[in-house]
Motif scaffolding. Structure first.
Motif, PDB file in Angstrom:
ATOM      1  N   GLN A   1     -31.996 -31.177 -57.853  1.00 45.47           N
ATOM      2  CA  GLN A   1     -32.526 -30.608 -56.620  1.00 45.47           C
ATOM      3  C   GLN A   1     -32.219 -31.538 -55.453  1.00 45.47           C
ATOM      4  N   LEU A   2     -31.787 -30.938 -54.348  1.00 42.81           N
ATOM      5  CA  LEU A   2     -31.442 -31.709 -53.153  1.00 42.81           C
ATOM      6  C   LEU A   2     -32.340 -31.268 -52.009  1.00 42.81           C
ATOM      7  N   VAL A   3     -32.899 -32.228 -51.288  1.00 40.87           N
ATOM      8  CA  VAL A   3     -33.781 -31.924 -50.176  1.00 40.87           C
ATOM      9  C   VAL A   3     -33.349 -32.732 -48.962  1.00 40.87           C
ATOM     10  N   GLU A   4     -32.931 -32.023 -47.908  1.00 38.30           N
ATOM     11  CA  GLU A   4     -32.511 -32.677 -46.673  1.00 38.30           C
ATOM     12  C   GLU A   4     -33.693 -32.889 -45.740  1.00 38.30           C
ATOM     13  N   SER A   5     -33.557 -33.882 -44.889  1.00 35.70           N
ATOM     14  CA  SER A   5     -34.536 -34.136 -43.842  1.00 35.70           C
ATOM     15  C   SER A   5     -33.830 -34.888 -42.717  1.00 35.70           C
ATOM     16  N   GLY A   6     -34.528 -34.963 -41.585  1.00 31.34           N
ATOM     17  CA  GLY A   6     -34.010 -35.741 -40.466  1.00 31.34           C
ATOM     18  C   GLY A   6     -33.411 -34.950 -39.335  1.00 31.34           C
ATOM     19  N   GLY A   7     -33.321 -33.643 -39.487  1.00 30.21           N
ATOM     20  CA  GLY A   7     -32.787 -32.838 -38.404  1.00 30.21           C
ATOM     21  C   GLY A   7     -33.754 -32.767 -37.234  1.00 30.21           C
ATOM     22  N   GLY A   8     -33.271 -32.203 -36.133  1.00 27.37           N
ATOM     23  CA  GLY A   8     -34.123 -32.062 -34.963  1.00 27.37           C
ATOM     24  C   GLY A   8     -33.327 -31.747 -33.724  1.00 27.37           C
ATOM     25  N   LEU A   9     -33.985 -31.883 -32.590  1.00 30.84           N
ATOM     26  CA  LEU A   9     -33.385 -31.611 -31.283  1.00 30.84           C
ATOM     27  C   LEU A   9     -33.060 -32.943 -30.612  1.00 30.84           C
ATOM     28  N   VAL A  10     -31.834 -33.068 -30.126  1.00 32.98           N
ATOM     29  CA  VAL A  10     -31.402 -34.303 -29.484  1.00 32.98           C
ATOM     30  C   VAL A  10     -30.490 -33.956 -28.312  1.00 32.98           C
ATOM     31  N   GLN A  11     -30.455 -34.814 -27.324  1.00 29.99           N
ATOM     32  CA  GLN A  11     -29.585 -34.582 -26.176  1.00 29.99           C
ATOM     33  C   GLN A  11     -28.158 -35.027 -26.489  1.00 29.99           C
ATOM     34  N   THR A  12     -27.227 -34.498 -25.726  1.00 33.30           N
ATOM     35  CA  THR A  12     -25.829 -34.913 -25.858  1.00 33.30           C
ATOM     36  C   THR A  12     -25.712 -36.428 -25.750  1.00 33.30           C
ATOM     37  N   GLY A  13     -24.956 -37.003 -26.670  1.00 26.89           N
ATOM     38  CA  GLY A  13     -24.783 -38.441 -26.697  1.00 26.89           C
ATOM     39  C   GLY A  13     -25.793 -39.164 -27.570  1.00 26.89           C
ATOM     40  N   GLY A  24     -33.519 -35.269 -60.459  1.00 18.65           N
ATOM     41  CA  GLY A  24     -32.875 -34.694 -61.634  1.00 18.65           C
ATOM     42  C   GLY A  24     -31.433 -35.143 -61.733  1.00 18.65           C
ATOM     43  N   GLY A  25     -30.915 -35.238 -62.911  1.00 20.92           N
ATOM     44  CA  GLY A  25     -29.539 -35.651 -63.113  1.00 20.92           C
ATOM     45  C   GLY A  25     -29.346 -37.144 -62.894  1.00 20.92           C
TER      46      GLY A  25
END
Length: 124
Positions: A1-13, A24-25
């Protein structure tokens, strides 16, 4: 199982660091990759890393701005994204190649394990 995190809204640059935690594995034997999909577009390759972190590959659109890395002790792969642009806006997916496949690949069909994705939005 893979779980991503850390995304969000950011300004250019700006910068973001995505994480992908695996359970698992035998994580340290898998080639891992990051892909992204923008609305109305096909899923595209971003970066990939060999099981030991010794070899990496990047798409031309992110080379020099993004860095993929992994910490096998933590069963986690990262994507450090710097100098973000509005065209980087997409849902970012973590993926793993099947066990025993040691070569890197830019093809989504070469990966058989996928996370649920994390949204990255870059405002202009």
């Amino acid at each position: 199982q893979l779980v991503e995190s850390g995304g969000g809204l950011v300004q250019t640059g700006g910068s973001l660091r995505l994480s992908c935690a695996a359970s698992g594995g035998t994580f340290n034997k898998y080639v891992m990759g990051w892909f992204r999909q923008a609305p109305g577009k096909e899923r595209e390759f971003v970066a990939t890393i060999k099981w030991d972190g010794a070899i990496t590959d990047y798409s031309d659109s992110v080379k020099g701005r993004f860095t993929i890395s992994r910490d096998n002790a933590k069963n986690t792969v990262y994507l450090q994204m710097n100098s973000l642009k509005p065209e980087d806006t997409a849902v970012y997916y973590c993926a793993g190649r099947p066990f025993g496949y040691s070569t890197l690949s830019r093809e989504a069909r070469a990966y058989d394990s996928w996370g649920q994705g994390t949204q990255v939005t870059v405002s202009s």
